[in-house]
Design a protein around this motif. Structure first.
Motif, PDB file in Angstrom:
ATOM      1  N   ALA A  49     -32.984 120.415  71.920  1.00  0.00           N
ATOM      2  CA  ALA A  49     -33.733 120.815  70.736  1.00  0.00           C
ATOM      3  C   ALA A  49     -32.854 120.901  69.494  1.00  0.00           C
ATOM      4  CB  ALA A  49     -34.412 122.164  70.983  1.00  0.00           C
ATOM      5  N   ALA A  50     -31.653 121.460  69.641  1.00  0.00           N
ATOM      6  CA  ALA A  50     -30.756 121.598  68.487  1.00  0.00           C
ATOM      7  C   ALA A  50     -30.346 120.241  67.951  1.00  0.00           C
ATOM      8  CB  ALA A  50     -29.529 122.414  68.874  1.00  0.00           C
ATOM      9  N   ALA A  51     -30.068 119.291  68.857  1.00  0.00           N
ATOM     10  CA  ALA A  51     -29.676 117.950  68.422  1.00  0.00           C
ATOM     11  C   ALA A  51     -30.833 117.242  67.727  1.00  0.00           C
ATOM     12  CB  ALA A  51     -29.203 117.136  69.626  1.00  0.00           C
ATOM     13  N   SER A  52     -32.043 117.412  68.253  1.00  0.00           N
ATOM     14  CA  SER A  52     -33.212 116.772  67.661  1.00  0.00           C
ATOM     15  C   SER A  52     -33.504 117.315  66.263  1.00  0.00           C
ATOM     16  CB  SER A  52     -34.441 116.983  68.551  1.00  0.00           C
ATOM     17  OG  SER A  52     -34.236 116.406  69.829  1.00  0.00           O
ATOM     18  N   ALA A  53     -33.238 118.617  66.084  1.00  0.00           N
ATOM     19  CA  ALA A  53     -33.518 119.242  64.790  1.00  0.00           C
ATOM     20  C   ALA A  53     -32.361 119.110  63.811  1.00  0.00           C
ATOM     21  CB  ALA A  53     -33.860 120.716  65.001  1.00  0.00           C
ATOM     22  N   GLY A  54     -31.262 118.524  64.262  1.00  0.00           N
ATOM     23  CA  GLY A  54     -30.106 118.380  63.394  1.00  0.00           C
ATOM     24  C   GLY A  54     -29.378 119.682  63.141  1.00  0.00           C
ATOM     25  N   LEU A  55     -29.496 120.641  64.049  1.00  0.00           N
ATOM     26  CA  LEU A  55     -28.838 121.935  63.911  1.00  0.00           C
ATOM     27  C   LEU A  55     -27.423 121.882  64.467  1.00  0.00           C
ATOM     28  CD1 LEU A  55     -31.829 124.176  65.054  1.00  0.00           C
ATOM     29  CD2 LEU A  55     -31.057 123.768  62.715  1.00  0.00           C
ATOM     30  N   PRO A  56     -26.576 122.847  64.111  1.00  0.00           N
ATOM     31  CA  PRO A  56     -25.213 122.885  64.651  1.00  0.00           C
ATOM     32  C   PRO A  56     -25.233 122.944  66.176  1.00  0.00           C
ATOM     33  CG  PRO A  56     -25.420 124.393  62.800  1.00  0.00           C
ATOM     34  CD  PRO A  56     -26.805 123.908  63.115  1.00  0.00           C
ATOM     35  N   PRO A  57     -24.234 122.391  66.860  1.00  0.00           N
ATOM     36  CA  PRO A  57     -24.234 122.348  68.325  1.00  0.00           C
ATOM     37  C   PRO A  57     -24.192 123.720  68.986  1.00  0.00           C
ATOM     38  CG  PRO A  57     -22.115 121.654  67.437  1.00  0.00           C
ATOM     39  CD  PRO A  57     -23.062 121.725  66.280  1.00  0.00           C
ATOM     40  N   TYR A  58     -23.762 124.742  68.241  1.00  0.00           N
ATOM     41  CA  TYR A  58     -23.701 126.081  68.837  1.00  0.00           C
ATOM     42  C   TYR A  58     -25.009 126.856  68.662  1.00  0.00           C
ATOM     43  CZ  TYR A  58     -22.444 126.872  63.934  1.00  0.00           C
ATOM     44  OH  TYR A  58     -22.422 126.856  62.565  1.00  0.00           O
ATOM     45  N   THR A  59     -26.018 126.221  68.094  1.00  0.00           N
ATOM     46  CA  THR A  59     -27.315 126.890  67.914  1.00  0.00           C
ATOM     47  C   THR A  59     -27.911 127.290  69.273  1.00  0.00           C
ATOM     48  OG1 THR A  59     -27.759 125.590  65.925  1.00  0.00           O
ATOM     49  CG2 THR A  59     -29.638 126.674  66.975  1.00  0.00           C
ATOM     50  N   GLY A  60     -28.226 128.561  69.410  1.00  0.00           N
ATOM     51  CA  GLY A  60     -28.861 129.046  70.637  1.00  0.00           C
ATOM     52  C   GLY A  60     -27.962 129.060  71.857  1.00  0.00           C
ATOM     53  N   VAL A  61     -26.635 129.074  71.660  1.00  0.00           N
ATOM     54  CA  VAL A  61     -25.733 128.982  72.810  1.00  0.00           C
ATOM     55  C   VAL A  61     -25.890 130.187  73.740  1.00  0.00           C
ATOM     56  CG1 VAL A  61     -23.799 130.037  71.549  1.00  0.00           C
ATOM     57  CG2 VAL A  61     -23.357 128.551  73.514  1.00  0.00           C
ATOM     58  N   ILE A  62     -26.094 131.374  73.188  1.00  0.00           N
ATOM     59  CA  ILE A  62     -26.271 132.565  74.024  1.00  0.00           C
ATOM     60  C   ILE A  62     -27.574 132.474  74.812  1.00  0.00           C
ATOM     61  CG2 ILE A  62     -26.560 135.064  74.031  1.00  0.00           C
ATOM     62  CD1 ILE A  62     -23.731 134.132  73.443  1.00  0.00           C
ATOM     63  N   SER A  63     -28.626 132.008  74.146  1.00  0.00           N
ATOM     64  CA  SER A  63     -29.909 131.835  74.828  1.00  0.00           C
ATOM     65  C   SER A  63     -29.801 130.827  75.964  1.00  0.00           C
ATOM     66  CB  SER A  63     -30.971 131.383  73.819  1.00  0.00           C
ATOM     67  OG  SER A  63     -32.203 131.142  74.471  1.00  0.00           O
ATOM     68  N   THR A  64     -29.116 129.713  75.689  1.00  0.00           N
ATOM     69  CA  THR A  64     -28.944 128.687  76.721  1.00  0.00           C
ATOM     70  C   THR A  64     -28.133 129.219  77.898  1.00  0.00           C
ATOM     71  OG1 THR A  64     -29.035 126.915  75.070  1.00  0.00           O
ATOM     72  CG2 THR A  64     -28.049 126.382  77.200  1.00  0.00           C
ATOM     73  N   PHE A  65     -27.069 129.950  77.592  1.00  0.00           N
ATOM     74  CA  PHE A  65     -26.240 130.519  78.662  1.00  0.00           C
ATOM     75  C   PHE A  65     -27.030 131.521  79.489  1.00  0.00           C
ATOM     76  CE2 PHE A  65     -23.102 133.747  80.111  1.00  0.00           C
ATOM     77  CZ  PHE A  65     -22.421 132.936  81.012  1.00  0.00           C
ATOM     78  N   THR A  66     -27.857 132.319  78.813  1.00  0.00           N
ATOM     79  CA  THR A  66     -28.679 133.306  79.533  1.00  0.00           C
ATOM     80  C   THR A  66     -29.629 132.617  80.497  1.00  0.00           C
ATOM     81  OG1 THR A  66     -28.570 134.835  77.640  1.00  0.00           O
ATOM     82  CG2 THR A  66     -30.302 135.212  79.269  1.00  0.00           C
ATOM     83  N   VAL A  67     -30.266 131.546  80.060  1.00  0.00           N
ATOM     84  CA  VAL A  67     -31.175 130.794  80.940  1.00  0.00           C
ATOM     85  C   VAL A  67     -30.407 130.236  82.134  1.00  0.00           C
ATOM     86  CG1 VAL A  67     -32.641 128.745  81.103  1.00  0.00           C
ATOM     87  CG2 VAL A  67     -32.815 130.244  79.120  1.00  0.00           C
ATOM     88  N   MET A  68     -29.196 129.736  81.894  1.00  0.00           N
ATOM     89  CA  MET A  68     -28.375 129.217  82.983  1.00  0.00           C
ATOM     90  C   MET A  68     -28.085 130.303  84.013  1.00  0.00           C
ATOM     91  SD  MET A  68     -25.725 126.945  80.688  1.00  0.00           S
ATOM     92  CE  MET A  68     -24.586 126.649  82.054  1.00  0.00           C
ATOM     93  N   VAL A  69     -27.790 131.515  83.534  1.00  0.00           N
ATOM     94  CA  VAL A  69     -27.502 132.630  84.458  1.00  0.00           C
ATOM     95  C   VAL A  69     -28.766 133.035  85.206  1.00  0.00           C
ATOM     96  CG1 VAL A  69     -26.649 134.990  84.649  1.00  0.00           C
ATOM     97  CG2 VAL A  69     -25.606 133.436  83.005  1.00  0.00           C
ATOM     98  N   TRP A  70     -29.936 133.052  84.501  1.00  0.00           N
ATOM     99  CA  TRP A  70     -31.200 133.344  85.183  1.00  0.00           C
ATOM    100  C   TRP A  70     -31.380 132.427  86.398  1.00  0.00           C
ATOM    101  CZ3 TRP A  70     -33.645 137.591  84.613  1.00  0.00           C
ATOM    102  CH2 TRP A  70     -33.965 138.168  83.371  1.00  0.00           C
ATOM    103  N   PHE A  71     -31.277 131.119  86.145  1.00  0.00           N
ATOM    104  CA  PHE A  71     -31.504 130.151  87.218  1.00  0.00           C
ATOM    105  C   PHE A  71     -30.445 130.253  88.317  1.00  0.00           C
ATOM    106  CE2 PHE A  71     -34.285 127.844  84.176  1.00  0.00           C
ATOM    107  CZ  PHE A  71     -35.378 127.679  85.012  1.00  0.00           C
ATOM    108  N   ALA A  72     -29.186 130.458  87.922  1.00  0.00           N
ATOM    109  CA  ALA A  72     -28.114 130.582  88.916  1.00  0.00           C
ATOM    110  C   ALA A  72     -28.348 131.799  89.803  1.00  0.00           C
ATOM    111  CB  ALA A  72     -26.757 130.672  88.217  1.00  0.00           C
ATOM    112  N   ALA A  73     -28.700 132.934  89.188  1.00  0.00           N
ATOM    113  CA  ALA A  73     -28.937 134.155  89.963  1.00  0.00           C
ATOM    114  C   ALA A  73     -30.151 133.992  90.878  1.00  0.00           C
ATOM    115  CB  ALA A  73     -29.141 135.337  89.019  1.00  0.00           C
ATOM    116  N   GLY A  74     -31.201 133.351  90.371  1.00  0.00           N
ATOM    117  CA  GLY A  74     -32.388 133.137  91.184  1.00  0.00           C
ATOM    118  C   GLY A  74     -32.126 132.212  92.361  1.00  0.00           C
TER     119      GLY A  74
END
Length: 206
Positions: free
Chosen positions: A39-64
């Motif tokens: 989404a960030a790349a498509s919108a032309g946003l900086p690559p660090y946009t939403g990095v905490i949110s993305t990491f949190t989702v990764m941890v959700w799935f890993a823990a599950g």
């Protein structure tokens, strides 16, 4: 189930996801890349946009996934970790797809109702955790408290993103330790309030 069936199942799931993306794109009249690209790349946003949110989702799935694996391979903890895995994966999907923030309200389902369903699931698991070792239950309740803070901030203090997302990240990180602590617990560990045998007895038929 044969071990090769797991590989086949993984490919089938991946194929279904991609086919669903193509179908949704066609129904919406959008290019399929809208669903596959970052989404960030498509919108032309900086690559660090939403990095905490993305990491949190990764941890959700890993823990599950970890909880589901240990529940599948370790029968002692299956009754507690299986529903915990379902809750984690549901929250992961919610966080990744904005189910309670966007999808639910568009379907006429209030955000608080979705939170209530998750809360009831967490309360059920909290009861089951009384049969686990104290450190396991403490990790679950600590994570639940942090996630409750995140929900409270989301509902009552709009715009406090660091507190909301920070509490969520800390909560899911603590929850990710629950399956590891349960699996590594000594067999003679003392459960919270000594309810392990009572819970085991209630789960037996007859």
């Amino acid at each position: 189930m044969k071990r090769r069936d797991l590989v086949i199942a993984a490919l089938i799931v991946g194929g279904l996801v991609l086919a669903s993306a193509v179908a949704v794109a066609r129904l919406a009249g959008d290019p399929v890349g809208l669903l596959t690209r970052d989404a960030a790349a498509s919108a032309g946003l900086p690559p660090y946009t939403g990095v905490i949110s993305t990491f949190t989702v990764m941890v959700w799935f890993a823990a599950g996934t970890l909880s589901a694996f240990i529940a599948w391979t370790d029968g002692k903890h299956r009754r507690r970790l299986a529903p915990f895995a379902y809750l984690l994966l549901a929250l992961a999907a919610d966080d990744a797809l904005l189910l309670h923030e966007s999808v639910g309200p568009r379907l006429g389902i209030h955000e608080l109702l979705i939170y209530a369903v998750y809360g009831l699931g967490a309360l059920r698991i909290a009861y089951l955790m009384l049969g686990e070792e104290r450190i396991v239950a403490l990790a679950f309740w600590t994570g639940a408290a942090l996630l409750a803070i995140s929900v409270l901030v989301d509902v009552a203090f709009l715009g406090a993103y660091l507190l909301e997302d920070g509490a969520k990240l800390l909560g899911v990180l603590v929850w990710s330790t629950v399956p590891l602590l349960a699996h590594s617990a000594p067999r003679a560990a003392v459960p919270v309030l000594g309810l392990d045998r009572a819970l085991e007895h209630r789960s037996q038929p007859g």
